[in-house]
Design a protein around this motif. Structure first.
Motif, mmCIF file in Angstrom:
data_model
loop_
_atom_site.group_PDB
_atom_site.id
_atom_site.type_symbol
_atom_site.label_atom_id
_atom_site.label_comp_id
_atom_site.label_asym_id
_atom_site.label_seq_id
_atom_site.Cartn_x
_atom_site.Cartn_y
_atom_site.Cartn_z
ATOM 1 N N GLU A 46 -139.260 -77.266 -77.195
ATOM 2 C CA GLU A 46 -140.704 -77.095 -76.993
ATOM 3 C C GLU A 46 -141.163 -77.734 -75.682
ATOM 4 O O GLU A 46 -142.082 -77.235 -75.029
ATOM 5 C CB GLU A 46 -141.486 -77.665 -78.175
ATOM 6 C CG GLU A 46 -141.215 -76.950 -79.480
ATOM 7 C CD GLU A 46 -141.529 -75.463 -79.430
ATOM 8 O OE1 GLU A 46 -142.578 -75.084 -78.857
ATOM 9 O OE2 GLU A 46 -140.717 -74.671 -79.956
ATOM 10 N N THR B 30 -142.555 -89.972 -84.323
ATOM 11 C CA THR B 30 -142.964 -88.643 -83.869
ATOM 12 C C THR B 30 -141.710 -87.811 -83.710
ATOM 13 O O THR B 30 -140.750 -88.252 -83.071
ATOM 14 C CB THR B 30 -143.687 -88.701 -82.509
ATOM 15 O OG1 THR B 30 -144.816 -89.526 -82.625
ATOM 16 C CG2 THR B 30 -144.114 -87.318 -82.049
ATOM 17 N N GLU B 31 -141.690 -86.634 -84.277
ATOM 18 C CA GLU B 31 -140.544 -85.745 -84.108
ATOM 19 C C GLU B 31 -140.778 -84.893 -82.869
ATOM 20 O O GLU B 31 -141.795 -84.210 -82.749
ATOM 21 C CB GLU B 31 -140.379 -84.850 -85.332
ATOM 22 C CG GLU B 31 -139.100 -84.061 -85.261
ATOM 23 C CD GLU B 31 -138.651 -83.559 -86.606
ATOM 24 O OE1 GLU B 31 -137.833 -82.641 -86.602
ATOM 25 O OE2 GLU B 31 -139.108 -84.084 -87.632
ATOM 26 N N VAL B 32 -139.836 -84.964 -81.936
ATOM 27 C CA VAL B 32 -139.945 -84.256 -80.664
ATOM 28 C C VAL B 32 -138.824 -83.233 -80.595
ATOM 29 O O VAL B 32 -137.666 -83.548 -80.872
ATOM 30 C CB VAL B 32 -139.853 -85.247 -79.478
ATOM 31 C CG1 VAL B 32 -139.847 -84.513 -78.152
ATOM 32 C CG2 VAL B 32 -140.993 -86.255 -79.546
ATOM 33 N N HIS B 33 -139.182 -82.021 -80.194
ATOM 34 C CA HIS B 33 -138.202 -80.945 -80.061
ATOM 35 C C HIS B 33 -138.049 -80.601 -78.576
ATOM 36 O O HIS B 33 -138.981 -80.054 -77.972
ATOM 37 C CB HIS B 33 -138.659 -79.712 -80.847
ATOM 38 C CG HIS B 33 -138.904 -79.993 -82.286
ATOM 39 N ND1 HIS B 33 -137.877 -80.076 -83.205
ATOM 40 C CD2 HIS B 33 -140.041 -80.268 -82.958
ATOM 41 C CE1 HIS B 33 -138.383 -80.354 -84.393
ATOM 42 N NE2 HIS B 33 -139.693 -80.489 -84.267
ATOM 43 N N GLY C 17 -147.394 -87.680 -84.511
ATOM 44 C CA GLY C 17 -146.620 -88.060 -85.692
ATOM 45 C C GLY C 17 -147.366 -89.011 -86.599
ATOM 46 O O GLY C 17 -148.574 -88.914 -86.766
ATOM 47 N N PHE D 295 -146.754 -83.419 -79.308
ATOM 48 C CA PHE D 295 -146.418 -83.776 -80.686
ATOM 49 C C PHE D 295 -147.237 -84.981 -81.115
ATOM 50 O O PHE D 295 -147.459 -85.897 -80.333
ATOM 51 C CB PHE D 295 -144.924 -84.115 -80.816
ATOM 52 C CG PHE D 295 -144.016 -83.034 -80.305
ATOM 53 C CD1 PHE D 295 -143.747 -81.925 -81.076
ATOM 54 C CD2 PHE D 295 -143.448 -83.134 -79.047
ATOM 55 C CE1 PHE D 295 -142.917 -80.917 -80.598
ATOM 56 C CE2 PHE D 295 -142.617 -82.135 -78.563
ATOM 57 C CZ PHE D 295 -142.352 -81.024 -79.344
#
Length: 83
Positions: free
Chosen positions: A43, A37-40, A32, A30
């Protein structure tokens, strides 16, 4: 490339390890903004399965230079541990 220092934006990297803790691969999953930072977690798990990893090490930078983890960082760490 394993270095996060000097990045102008926050990036989230994962190192994928085998059952002997040897490095299989590394990826920046990721990217950002300068402050977020957008973390999933889903994933991260998908990538670990793709690499057949037994363990992972996760890291991200703080372009601001403040090394102290934020509350959001701590919450993310817990969500990743649960995943």
């Amino acid at each position: 490339r394993l270095r996060l220092a000097g990045e102008e934006r926050e990036v989230f990297m994962v190192l994928f390890l085998d059952n002997q803790n040897r490095l299989l691969a590394h990826e920046i999953l990721f990217t950002g903004t300068v402050s977020h930072t957008e973390v999933h977690p889903r994933e991260v798990v998908k990538a670990a399965l793709k690499h057949n990893a037994a363990a992972v090490i996760v890291a991200h930078n703080h372009p601001s230079g403040l090394a102290e983890p934020s509350q959001a960082d701590r919450r993310l760490t817990e969500r990743l541990k649960q995943a």
